[in-house]
Write a protein that holds these residues in place. Sequence first.
Motif, PDB file in Angstrom:
ATOM      1  N   VAL A   9     -26.168  35.243  86.075  1.00  0.00           N
ATOM      2  CA  VAL A   9     -26.578  33.929  85.577  1.00  0.00           C
ATOM      3  C   VAL A   9     -27.852  33.498  86.290  1.00  0.00           C
ATOM      4  CG1 VAL A   9     -25.931  31.503  85.376  1.00  0.00           C
ATOM      5  CG2 VAL A   9     -24.208  33.278  85.034  1.00  0.00           C
ATOM      6  N   ARG A  10     -28.832  33.051  85.535  1.00  0.00           N
ATOM      7  CA  ARG A  10     -30.086  32.564  86.111  1.00  0.00           C
ATOM      8  C   ARG A  10     -29.882  31.146  86.647  1.00  0.00           C
ATOM      9  NH1 ARG A  10     -33.675  32.853  81.019  1.00  0.00           N
ATOM     10  NH2 ARG A  10     -31.707  32.017  80.228  1.00  0.00           N
ATOM     11  N   PHE A  11     -30.499  30.862  87.777  1.00  0.00           N
ATOM     12  CA  PHE A  11     -30.295  29.559  88.403  1.00  0.00           C
ATOM     13  C   PHE A  11     -31.580  29.087  89.069  1.00  0.00           C
ATOM     14  CE2 PHE A  11     -29.647  32.435  91.958  1.00  0.00           C
ATOM     15  CZ  PHE A  11     -30.278  31.778  93.007  1.00  0.00           C
ATOM     16  N   THR A  12     -31.614  27.796  89.369  1.00  0.00           N
ATOM     17  CA  THR A  12     -32.693  27.191  90.146  1.00  0.00           C
ATOM     18  C   THR A  12     -32.090  26.161  91.092  1.00  0.00           C
ATOM     19  OG1 THR A  12     -34.372  27.505  88.422  1.00  0.00           O
ATOM     20  CG2 THR A  12     -34.798  25.801  90.073  1.00  0.00           C
ATOM     21  N   ILE A  13     -32.568  26.162  92.319  1.00  0.00           N
ATOM     22  CA  ILE A  13     -32.156  25.191  93.333  1.00  0.00           C
ATOM     23  C   ILE A  13     -33.420  24.488  93.814  1.00  0.00           C
ATOM     24  CG2 ILE A  13     -31.169  24.877  95.641  1.00  0.00           C
ATOM     25  CD1 ILE A  13     -29.466  27.395  95.074  1.00  0.00           C
ATOM     26  N   ALA A  14     -33.385  23.165  93.868  1.00  0.00           N
ATOM     27  CA  ALA A  14     -34.550  22.398  94.304  1.00  0.00           C
ATOM     28  C   ALA A  14     -34.099  21.166  95.071  1.00  0.00           C
ATOM     29  CB  ALA A  14     -35.406  21.978  93.110  1.00  0.00           C
ATOM     30  N   ASP A  15     -34.883  20.798  96.078  1.00  0.00           N
ATOM     31  CA  ASP A  15     -34.650  19.559  96.806  1.00  0.00           C
ATOM     32  C   ASP A  15     -35.539  18.468  96.236  1.00  0.00           C
ATOM     33  OD1 ASP A  15     -32.915  20.975  98.344  1.00  0.00           O
ATOM     34  OD2 ASP A  15     -33.819  20.473 100.266  1.00  0.00           O
ATOM     35  N   ALA A  16     -35.106  17.224  96.397  1.00  0.00           N
ATOM     36  CA  ALA A  16     -35.882  16.082  95.929  1.00  0.00           C
ATOM     37  C   ALA A  16     -35.402  14.853  96.689  1.00  0.00           C
ATOM     38  CB  ALA A  16     -35.712  15.889  94.420  1.00  0.00           C
ATOM     39  N   PHE A  17     -36.027  13.730  96.407  1.00  0.00           N
ATOM     40  CA  PHE A  17     -35.583  12.453  96.965  1.00  0.00           C
ATOM     41  C   PHE A  17     -35.177  11.546  95.827  1.00  0.00           C
ATOM     42  CE2 PHE A  17     -38.122  14.149 100.416  1.00  0.00           C
ATOM     43  CZ  PHE A  17     -37.314  13.872 101.516  1.00  0.00           C
ATOM     44  N   GLU A  18     -34.038  10.887  96.006  1.00  0.00           N
ATOM     45  CA  GLU A  18     -33.472  10.031  94.968  1.00  0.00           C
ATOM     46  C   GLU A  18     -33.298   8.617  95.510  1.00  0.00           C
ATOM     47  OE1 GLU A  18     -29.584  10.315  92.099  1.00  0.00           O
ATOM     48  OE2 GLU A  18     -29.245  10.511  94.256  1.00  0.00           O
ATOM     49  N   PRO A  19     -33.837   7.600  94.836  1.00  0.00           N
ATOM     50  CA  PRO A  19     -33.617   6.222  95.294  1.00  0.00           C
ATOM     51  C   PRO A  19     -32.129   5.884  95.285  1.00  0.00           C
ATOM     52  CG  PRO A  19     -35.365   6.323  93.645  1.00  0.00           C
ATOM     53  CD  PRO A  19     -34.709   7.672  93.655  1.00  0.00           C
ATOM     54  N   GLU A  20     -31.682   5.177  96.301  1.00  0.00           N
ATOM     55  CA  GLU A  20     -30.294   4.745  96.320  1.00  0.00           C
ATOM     56  C   GLU A  20     -30.043   3.795  95.152  1.00  0.00           C
ATOM     57  OE1 GLU A  20     -29.203   3.154 100.077  1.00  0.00           O
ATOM     58  OE2 GLU A  20     -30.045   4.836 101.209  1.00  0.00           O
ATOM     59  N   PRO A  21     -28.886   3.869  94.529  1.00  0.00           N
ATOM     60  CA  PRO A  21     -28.624   3.027  93.351  1.00  0.00           C
ATOM     61  C   PRO A  21     -28.786   1.544  93.652  1.00  0.00           C
ATOM     62  CG  PRO A  21     -26.951   4.735  93.580  1.00  0.00           C
ATOM     63  CD  PRO A  21     -27.765   4.778  94.825  1.00  0.00           C
ATOM     64  N   PHE A  22     -29.602   0.883  92.862  1.00  0.00           N
ATOM     65  CA  PHE A  22     -29.825  -0.563  92.952  1.00  0.00           C
ATOM     66  C   PHE A  22     -30.355  -0.992  94.318  1.00  0.00           C
ATOM     67  CE2 PHE A  22     -26.023  -0.029  90.127  1.00  0.00           C
ATOM     68  CZ  PHE A  22     -26.699  -0.177  88.942  1.00  0.00           C
ATOM     69  N   ALA A  23     -31.020  -0.107  95.033  1.00  0.00           N
ATOM     70  CA  ALA A  23     -31.544  -0.442  96.358  1.00  0.00           C
ATOM     71  C   ALA A  23     -32.652  -1.482  96.240  1.00  0.00           C
ATOM     72  CB  ALA A  23     -32.070   0.805  97.054  1.00  0.00           C
ATOM     73  N   PRO A  24     -32.745  -2.420  97.210  1.00  0.00           N
ATOM     74  CA  PRO A  24     -33.806  -3.436  97.149  1.00  0.00           C
ATOM     75  C   PRO A  24     -35.204  -2.838  97.280  1.00  0.00           C
ATOM     76  CG  PRO A  24     -32.056  -4.095  98.662  1.00  0.00           C
ATOM     77  CD  PRO A  24     -31.804  -2.672  98.292  1.00  0.00           C
ATOM     78  N   PHE A  25     -35.369  -1.869  98.174  1.00  0.00           N
ATOM     79  CA  PHE A  25     -36.687  -1.297  98.442  1.00  0.00           C
ATOM     80  C   PHE A  25     -36.633   0.194  98.108  1.00  0.00           C
ATOM     81  CE2 PHE A  25     -35.903  -4.815 101.360  1.00  0.00           C
ATOM     82  CZ  PHE A  25     -36.940  -5.673 101.031  1.00  0.00           C
ATOM     83  N   ARG A  26     -36.824   0.485  96.825  1.00  0.00           N
ATOM     84  CA  ARG A  26     -36.599   1.836  96.327  1.00  0.00           C
ATOM     85  C   ARG A  26     -37.531   2.856  96.972  1.00  0.00           C
ATOM     86  NH1 ARG A  26     -34.015   2.015  91.224  1.00  0.00           N
ATOM     87  NH2 ARG A  26     -35.402   3.651  90.463  1.00  0.00           N
ATOM     88  N   ASP A  29     -18.968   2.550 103.249  1.00  0.00           N
ATOM     89  CA  ASP A  29     -17.917   1.913 102.458  1.00  0.00           C
ATOM     90  C   ASP A  29     -18.426   0.745 101.624  1.00  0.00           C
ATOM     91  OD1 ASP A  29     -18.471   0.163 104.464  1.00  0.00           O
ATOM     92  OD2 ASP A  29     -16.417  -0.073 105.176  1.00  0.00           O
ATOM     93  N   THR A  30     -19.742   0.561 101.561  1.00  0.00           N
ATOM     94  CA  THR A  30     -20.303  -0.475 100.701  1.00  0.00           C
ATOM     95  C   THR A  30     -21.491   0.083  99.938  1.00  0.00           C
ATOM     96  OG1 THR A  30     -21.730  -1.287 102.483  1.00  0.00           O
ATOM     97  CG2 THR A  30     -19.603  -2.378 102.204  1.00  0.00           C
ATOM     98  N   MET A  31     -21.796  -0.553  98.829  1.00  0.00           N
ATOM     99  CA  MET A  31     -22.935  -0.122  98.036  1.00  0.00           C
ATOM    100  C   MET A  31     -23.484  -1.320  97.265  1.00  0.00           C
ATOM    101  SD  MET A  31     -21.012   1.879  94.902  1.00  0.00           S
ATOM    102  CE  MET A  31     -22.544   2.142  94.020  1.00  0.00           C
ATOM    103  N   TRP A  32     -24.756  -1.232  96.871  1.00  0.00           N
ATOM    104  CA  TRP A  32     -25.361  -2.276  96.051  1.00  0.00           C
ATOM    105  C   TRP A  32     -24.832  -2.163  94.623  1.00  0.00           C
ATOM    106  CZ3 TRP A  32     -27.826  -6.140  98.235  1.00  0.00           C
ATOM    107  CH2 TRP A  32     -28.482  -5.952  99.445  1.00  0.00           C
TER     108      TRP A  32
END
Length: 356
Positions: free
Chosen positions: A204-221, A72-75
């Motif tokens: 329909v042609r498609f692609t699915i991929a996993d990745a890592f995304e920094p949290e928005p405005f995180a102190p330690f990205r 319930d909180t975010m940077w």
Amino acid sequence: MVAYSGLGCLPIALLGALVTIWFRIVDAGGGDWATACLAAVPIALVLGLVNFVAAVSLNRASAPDQLPGGDDTMWTSRHRTGGTPLQCFSPHFLAAAGLFGAGWTLQWVHWLVAVAEYGALTAVYYAVPDFRRRPAKAVAVAERGTFARARGWAFRDRLPALAGRWKPAPLQQLPTTPAEVLNSPPPAGLRDHFAVMSGTRGGVRFTIADAFEPEPFAPFRAWQQRHVTVCAVHLDTVFPSVRVALRGRGGRRARYTLEVETLRPDFAEALVTKETIEAMLAAETKEWSIQGRDVLTVLRDQPADTQDGGTGDQSADYDLDAVRAIERLTALIARLPTDLAPWANDAALPGLPLKD
């Protein structure tokens, strides 16, 4: 030249105070810079803690409907120096402490060794979180590889080239002046794409991929990243980039706020119609974007271990969830306006879908 917002100038003042204190200690010690470096290490850490506590007090906000997992909180970026929020200066203080620590060792070692020490500390800072994410990546690669091969779809363990293709960050013009460079926020990006699967579903042609995304405005990205899944369907033509989102909660009295980000407002006006919004609601796709010839959505509720999140004795099938997201995107694009030809072009974007 640097624009300030609120108390965003605090970390600059603290870093300036750190340098001033170091010079004062050197002067008081008759030029004993080694002792000054040792004393500056805890001072840098304390000032970094002061900056972080201030950020917790000033740059946190309640947003229960925007974060997965029930948080319930975010940077936020309300208090910032240029485009950098207050809390994102925290690694600067760690870097300063490491630099002073390496400087302290100069009294015993050659300066090249001290530089190597500092480089090693920096490498550890970025390598440790990557090492911690490897178990989750291995599970995702194994499960999705089995899932793809069972259906005759193409699969790759890793595809680093995708880092330059999909941008989850808000769209913005590239800075062209020194002031714009200093005040532009650091762009968020998807990192380390893995478990990449391509195929055709419903024609329909498609692609699915996993990745890592920094949290928005995180102190330690480098440390604060979440496991996400990108689901993309591929068009035959290239369109201007645009992101469309509906913010709010459903229910009997559902109320949503429409968000549209693009550098081509004329294209957005033609694309985002009442029928488009109705199609989003019908397809249960609250956020999606067009990037080149890819129409994509990002699933951000992936767990650290893909075996988590199921009910009872059944583990959650995140690969099947991703395929369902592709089906929803397919249903959405089938109902988009058909008069978008003025904005289409045939620019080549090689690489996807994957070939067997």
